[in-house]
Structures are given as C-alpha cells and as structure tokens.
Design a protein around this motif. Structure first.
Motif, PDB file in Angstrom:
ATOM      1  N   GLY A 275      30.711  41.182  24.193  1.00 22.48           N
ATOM      2  CA  GLY A 275      31.034  42.105  22.733  1.00 22.48           C
ATOM      3  C   GLY A 275      32.109  42.799  22.846  1.00 22.48           C
ATOM      4  O   GLY A 275      33.095  43.666  21.577  1.00 22.48           O
ATOM      5  N   GLY A 276      32.326  44.125  23.974  1.00 26.23           N
ATOM      6  CA  GLY A 276      32.903  45.233  23.632  1.00 26.23           C
ATOM      7  C   GLY A 276      33.560  45.848  25.420  1.00 26.23           C
ATOM      8  O   GLY A 276      33.035  45.169  26.673  1.00 26.23           O
ATOM      9  N   ASP A 277      33.611  46.814  25.404  1.00 25.08           N
ATOM     10  CA  ASP A 277      33.921  48.035  26.750  1.00 25.08           C
ATOM     11  C   ASP A 277      32.362  48.315  27.376  1.00 25.08           C
ATOM     12  O   ASP A 277      32.933  48.613  27.961  1.00 25.08           O
ATOM     13  CB  ASP A 277      34.431  49.521  26.694  1.00 25.08           C
ATOM     14  CG  ASP A 277      35.812  49.194  25.884  1.00 25.08           C
ATOM     15  OD1 ASP A 277      35.975  48.046  25.596  1.00 25.08           O
ATOM     16  OD2 ASP A 277      36.037  50.193  25.038  1.00 25.08           O
ATOM     17  N   LYS A 278      31.418  47.724  26.779  1.00 25.70           N
ATOM     18  CA  LYS A 278      30.029  48.041  27.830  1.00 25.70           C
ATOM     19  C   LYS A 278      29.621  46.689  28.712  1.00 25.70           C
ATOM     20  O   LYS A 278      28.544  46.381  28.802  1.00 25.70           O
ATOM     21  CB  LYS A 278      28.947  48.271  26.876  1.00 25.70           C
ATOM     22  CG  LYS A 278      29.601  49.581  26.437  1.00 25.70           C
ATOM     23  CD  LYS A 278      27.592  49.812  25.644  1.00 25.70           C
ATOM     24  CE  LYS A 278      28.340  51.615  24.881  1.00 25.70           C
ATOM     25  NZ  LYS A 278      27.020  52.210  23.703  1.00 25.70           N
ATOM     26  N   ARG A 279      30.220  45.863  28.315  1.00 26.84           N
ATOM     27  CA  ARG A 279      30.498  44.393  29.374  1.00 26.84           C
ATOM     28  C   ARG A 279      30.383  44.704  30.869  1.00 26.84           C
ATOM     29  O   ARG A 279      31.092  45.797  31.279  1.00 26.84           O
ATOM     30  CB  ARG A 279      31.176  42.937  28.179  1.00 26.84           C
ATOM     31  CG  ARG A 279      30.971  43.036  27.080  1.00 26.84           C
ATOM     32  CD  ARG A 279      32.349  42.001  27.179  1.00 26.84           C
ATOM     33  NE  ARG A 279      33.789  42.402  26.961  1.00 26.84           N
ATOM     34  CZ  ARG A 279      34.684  41.782  26.778  1.00 26.84           C
ATOM     35  NH1 ARG A 279      34.448  40.458  26.653  1.00 26.84           N
ATOM     36  NH2 ARG A 279      35.861  42.426  27.130  1.00 26.84           N
ATOM     37  N   SER A 280      29.908  44.124  31.239  1.00 25.42           N
ATOM     38  CA  SER A 280      29.744  43.593  32.358  1.00 25.42           C
ATOM     39  C   SER A 280      30.492  42.801  33.122  1.00 25.42           C
ATOM     40  O   SER A 280      31.379  42.833  32.389  1.00 25.42           O
ATOM     41  CB  SER A 280      28.739  43.122  33.522  1.00 25.42           C
ATOM     42  OG  SER A 280      26.844  44.480  32.897  1.00 25.42           O
ATOM     43  N   TRP A 281      31.000  43.325  34.753  1.00 31.53           N
ATOM     44  CA  TRP A 281      32.408  42.437  35.313  1.00 31.53           C
ATOM     45  C   TRP A 281      31.693  41.802  35.515  1.00 31.53           C
ATOM     46  O   TRP A 281      30.167  41.232  36.281  1.00 31.53           O
ATOM     47  CB  TRP A 281      33.125  43.719  36.599  1.00 31.53           C
ATOM     48  CG  TRP A 281      33.246  44.555  36.206  1.00 31.53           C
ATOM     49  CD1 TRP A 281      33.366  45.795  36.380  1.00 31.53           C
ATOM     50  CD2 TRP A 281      35.087  44.085  35.390  1.00 31.53           C
ATOM     51  NE1 TRP A 281      34.082  46.722  35.951  1.00 31.53           N
ATOM     52  CE2 TRP A 281      35.416  46.182  35.177  1.00 31.53           C
ATOM     53  CE3 TRP A 281      36.225  43.718  35.435  1.00 31.53           C
ATOM     54  CZ2 TRP A 281      36.488  46.487  35.341  1.00 31.53           C
ATOM     55  CZ3 TRP A 281      37.352  44.123  34.930  1.00 31.53           C
ATOM     56  CH2 TRP A 281      37.102  45.576  34.679  1.00 31.53           C
ATOM     57  N   ARG A 282      32.470  40.312  35.847  1.00 26.59           N
ATOM     58  CA  ARG A 282      31.740  39.051  36.994  1.00 26.59           C
ATOM     59  C   ARG A 282      32.469  38.876  38.252  1.00 26.59           C
ATOM     60  O   ARG A 282      33.424  40.068  38.375  1.00 26.59           O
ATOM     61  CB  ARG A 282      31.856  38.272  36.384  1.00 26.59           C
ATOM     62  CG  ARG A 282      33.165  37.264  35.650  1.00 26.59           C
ATOM     63  CD  ARG A 282      33.740  36.132  35.239  1.00 26.59           C
ATOM     64  NE  ARG A 282      34.533  35.864  34.976  1.00 26.59           N
ATOM     65  CZ  ARG A 282      35.638  35.692  33.716  1.00 26.59           C
ATOM     66  NH1 ARG A 282      34.891  37.182  33.041  1.00 26.59           N
ATOM     67  NH2 ARG A 282      36.973  35.894  34.259  1.00 26.59           N
ATOM     68  N   GLY A 283      31.845  37.998  38.825  1.00 24.04           N
ATOM     69  CA  GLY A 283      32.741  37.584  40.363  1.00 24.04           C
ATOM     70  C   GLY A 283      31.437  38.278  41.163  1.00 24.04           C
ATOM     71  O   GLY A 283      30.585  38.544  41.538  1.00 24.04           O
ATOM     72  N   THR A 284      32.538  38.613  42.261  1.00 23.06           N
ATOM     73  CA  THR A 284      31.605  38.857  43.757  1.00 23.06           C
ATOM     74  C   THR A 284      31.761  40.223  43.713  1.00 23.06           C
ATOM     75  O   THR A 284      32.706  40.752  43.686  1.00 23.06           O
ATOM     76  CB  THR A 284      32.267  37.968  45.396  1.00 23.06           C
ATOM     77  OG1 THR A 284      32.205  36.867  44.721  1.00 23.06           O
ATOM     78  CG2 THR A 284      31.702  38.561  46.220  1.00 23.06           C
ATOM     79  N   ALA A 285      30.916  41.152  44.098  1.00 26.68           N
ATOM     80  CA  ALA A 285      30.872  42.902  44.125  1.00 26.68           C
ATOM     81  C   ALA A 285      30.869  42.782  45.081  1.00 26.68           C
ATOM     82  O   ALA A 285      29.724  42.144  45.666  1.00 26.68           O
ATOM     83  CB  ALA A 285      30.704  42.917  42.360  1.00 26.68           C
ATOM     84  N   VAL A 374      36.741  39.199  35.994  1.00 28.93           N
ATOM     85  CA  VAL A 374      36.070  39.289  37.732  1.00 28.93           C
ATOM     86  C   VAL A 374      37.050  41.103  38.593  1.00 28.93           C
ATOM     87  O   VAL A 374      37.658  41.665  37.519  1.00 28.93           O
ATOM     88  CB  VAL A 374      37.264  38.279  38.238  1.00 28.93           C
ATOM     89  CG1 VAL A 374      37.379  38.211  39.700  1.00 28.93           C
ATOM     90  CG2 VAL A 374      37.188  36.677  37.994  1.00 28.93           C
ATOM     91  N   VAL A 375      36.322  41.004  38.636  1.00 27.36           N
ATOM     92  CA  VAL A 375      35.886  42.507  39.516  1.00 27.36           C
ATOM     93  C   VAL A 375      37.604  42.812  40.747  1.00 27.36           C
ATOM     94  O   VAL A 375      37.969  41.818  41.177  1.00 27.36           O
ATOM     95  CB  VAL A 375      35.170  42.682  40.352  1.00 27.36           C
ATOM     96  CG1 VAL A 375      35.844  44.305  41.455  1.00 27.36           C
ATOM     97  CG2 VAL A 375      33.950  42.538  39.883  1.00 27.36           C
ATOM     98  N   ALA A 376      38.163  43.171  39.985  1.00 26.22           N
ATOM     99  CA  ALA A 376      39.590  42.984  40.785  1.00 26.22           C
ATOM    100  C   ALA A 376      39.352  43.675  42.127  1.00 26.22           C
ATOM    101  O   ALA A 376      38.597  44.485  42.859  1.00 26.22           O
ATOM    102  CB  ALA A 376      40.850  43.909  40.012  1.00 26.22           C
TER     103      ALA A 376
END
Length: 398
Positions: A275-285, A374-376
């Motif tokens: 719900g805010g800026d503390k969310r994790s990234w998704r995708g492949t890191a 998604v991770v850029a």
C-alpha cells in the motif's frame, strides 16, 4: 657486284646496333640471376610507399594504412614505442596494407615496409608518425571480475565514466566468446547512477559450467561528443556455476531455493509493506553482491527516518536498496505478512544458511500482487524483465 656487297654490310651493321640495347634489358638476367627474377636496369623504377596517418600529432582513431605504387608490398611491420606490434594484412594485389586495430592517442609508431619493384628489386622503407594526446579519457567499470564463478543470470556489464555517443563503434569492439556458443546480445542502458552503460545477457539463463571471456578492444576508440577517448583495452573471464534460482512468493510469504531443478529449502519471509512506498519490487532481480553486515539507513532510499540499523547477511538485489537479509525484529511476520521497508527479511538462522548457499548472479524470481512494479533494467541487473526481442532492440547494432 661491289656496290651490292657494300649495302649488305651496312644493313647488317644497323641491325646489330639496334639489337645491342635490347640484349642489355633482356629478362634472362646475368648468369648468376635465378630464372624468373629480373635484374635492376634502367627501366626498374623504385617503389613509392605512402603511410597514413603521417607526421606529428596526427589524429588517432583510424587504422594505419600503407600503400605502394610502382611495385608490391611483401610485408609491413608497425610497432609502437614499447615494441608492441599493430597487426594487419597485405591485400591480395600487394598494393596496400591495413592494420586490424586503430592508431591510439598519444603514441609513436614506426613503420617498416618491405617492397619489390616491377623489375624485381627488393627494398625496405621506413617511416614514423605520432598521434595527438587524448584531450579527455573515458574509463570503464565492469562486472563480473576476472576469475569469478557466478550465477546463471549474471550479465556482463560495463559502466562508462563519460557519455558514449559512438555506441555502434564502441559495441563493435566488444568481443564475447563462450565455451558453448551461447546466444546473447548487448543492450544500452542508463545506469542507476545516471551514467551510460552496456550489458550483454544471454537469450536464456546461462548453462552451468559455461566459460565466458570478454575482450573489450577499446583502445583508440572515440566515445563521441564530449565523452573522450578510450586509451586501454579491458578483458575479463569468468565461469557459470550451478543453476540456482531463488523463487520469492510475496503473497505466500515464502522463499524457495531451487538448485538444478530440485527444491533445496523453503524459507518463511516477510516482504515490503503493502500500500505505499515500502512495497517490494517484483520480476527478476539478480543477486549483485553479498555485502555481509552493513548499516541500512532509510534516508538513503527516500524513506525518511524509518530505520537506521546494522543488518546481517545482506544480499543486494537492486541499486535502489532492495536486499535479502536477516531481520530478527520482524520474526512474527515471517511466513504470515509483508511488513518490511521493501526488503526480503528472514530469521538469523535462515539468513546465515541462505547467505552461504547463493552467489552473485543467482536470479531472484519475485511474484506478488501488491508491489511497486517490475525491476527496471538499469536498477541492478533487471534486463531479464525484458523479452528477448525487446532486449535485442537495445543494441546499437540492431
């Protein structure tokens, strides 16, 4: 009868006089000359040799060219002041020689050209020139380091000190060789630092055991615009380790380590708060580095004074500050809820074990409904979040 004899003798004398100079230029040569070799004579003109660049402080960044007129080049040697040779090849017609590499800035070159004239005379001609110093030098920071063993998602990544405008010319100098002809492509990115960057990734994850070599033959290449010159080459070799994938399911709050297709361990975790800026990234890191115990300060990632603490078993996943690490203060949330400031936290015991299993280059495949995107590609090694076709389009040679 006497008149006729006088005329006959006169004609014979004229014919003899005409034949005399022809015999002197005969291709038969002297008795000591091998068959087929013509001795030097009045018609055997010297070979004219031309070298470019020439003179003092000549522009760098172009191949050295040697041409011959009035004969053929039999060999050409070009060396710098330290005795290093600039390789090249004589053309099939013997009229020219071109170096494989470019003349580099701030160098002094000596050229020795062996020639053979049309008449067969062998000669050696020498020339010299210098190139102007680079007014600005571009340097490279690259990963992975030489001799490393890395995971199956590790890209080859070069980050440049200054902008690169001649991207196609630079990319041509980057040579990748693998032990199994792995298919891959370069892609140009903007690094998280804001600098120009180019990565090479395979079409799919590397095969374990692959040997990889990068030869960046950049010396003498102009970055273009205000980027400066490259004044050295770069080389790195590395090996691909076991196929390890960390599968992170943020909806189930679980990390699963899979090695060579087999599940090794499942670990309860807590991801970024929804719900805010503390969310994790998704995708492949991709695991960038194992940093051990480090200070984590929320101000460095734009989260104000949310935290400032020493954190153990820290494994960097993005430049923007997402890690996997030990988070004993969040113990009640492991396996139950996402309650971190964006990282993937786990118990001390699980973090210690996991830290000992993984290596840089291992992919973290992260899924979850409530993430911040998604991770850029430039945020760490996020190139795997582009399709193969999308990635190929990022090559300057596409």
């Amino acid at each position: 009868m006497s008149r006729i004899r006088v005329l006959t003798h006169a004609r014979a004398a004229v014919v003899a006089a005409l034949l005399a100079p022809l015999a002197a230029c005969s291709s038969n040569g002297s008795p000591n000359t091998p068959d087929g070799e013509v001795t030097s004579g009045a018609a055997d003109r010297p070979v004219t040799v031309t070298v470019t660049p020439s003179g003092e402080k000549a522009p760098a960044g172009e191949p050295v060219k040697v041409t011959a007129s009035g004969g053929r080049l039999t060999s050409v040697t070009v060396t710098d002041s330290e005795g290093r040779r600039l390789a090249g090849e004589v053309a099939a017609d013997g009229r020219s020689w071109l170096s494989d590499r470019k003349a580099v800035p701030g160098a002094a070159y000596k050229v020795t050209a062996a020639t053979r004239s049309e008449g067969g005379t062998a000669k050696s001609t020498e020339a010299a020139f210098t190139t102007a110093e680079a007014d600005k030098v571009n340097k490279v920071d690259w990963r992975p380091g030489a001799g490393a063993t890395v995971g199956v998602a590790q890209p080859i990544s070069l980050v440049f000190d200054h902008p690169v405008r001649n991207r196609a010319e630079v990319e041509k100098q980057l040579k990748i060789t693998t032990s199994n002809d792995t298919e891959g492509s370069w892609g140009w990115l903007r690094d998280w630092s804001g600098r120009d960057r180019v990565d090479w990734r395979p079409k799919a994850y590397w095969k374990p055991g692959t040997k990889v070599t990068l030869n960046a033959e950049l010396n003498g290449t102009d970055s273009g615009a205000d980027g400066g010159w490259f004044v050295r080459d770069y080389k790195t070799t590395f090996t691909i380790g076991a196929r390890q994938i960390a599968k992170v399911d943020l909806d189930r709050h679980q990390l699963t380590l899979v090695r060579d297709g087999e599940t090794v361990r499942r670990i309860p975790v807590s991801g970024g708060t929804p719900g805010g800026d503390k969310r994790s990234w998704r995708g492949t890191a991709v695991l960038m580095a194992k940093e051990g115990t480090i200070n984590m300060n929320s101000e460095t990632v734009g989260l104000g004074d949310a935290y400032d603490k020493m954190v153990d078993y820290s494994m960097r996943l993005t430049w923007s500050g997402m890690y996997a690490h030990a988070a004993p203060w969040n113990a009640r949330y492991f396996g139950n809820a996402n309650h971190s400031s964006g990282c993937i936290g786990m118990s001390d015991a699980n973090a210690a074990w996991f830290y000992g299993q993984v290596r840089p280059g291992d992919p973290f495949e992260i899924t979850g409904k409530d993430t911040k995107g998604v991770v850029a590609p430039g945020n760490g090694f996020g190139a795997w979040n582009l399709s193969w076709t999308e990635w190929q389009q990022k090559s300057a040679l596409r």
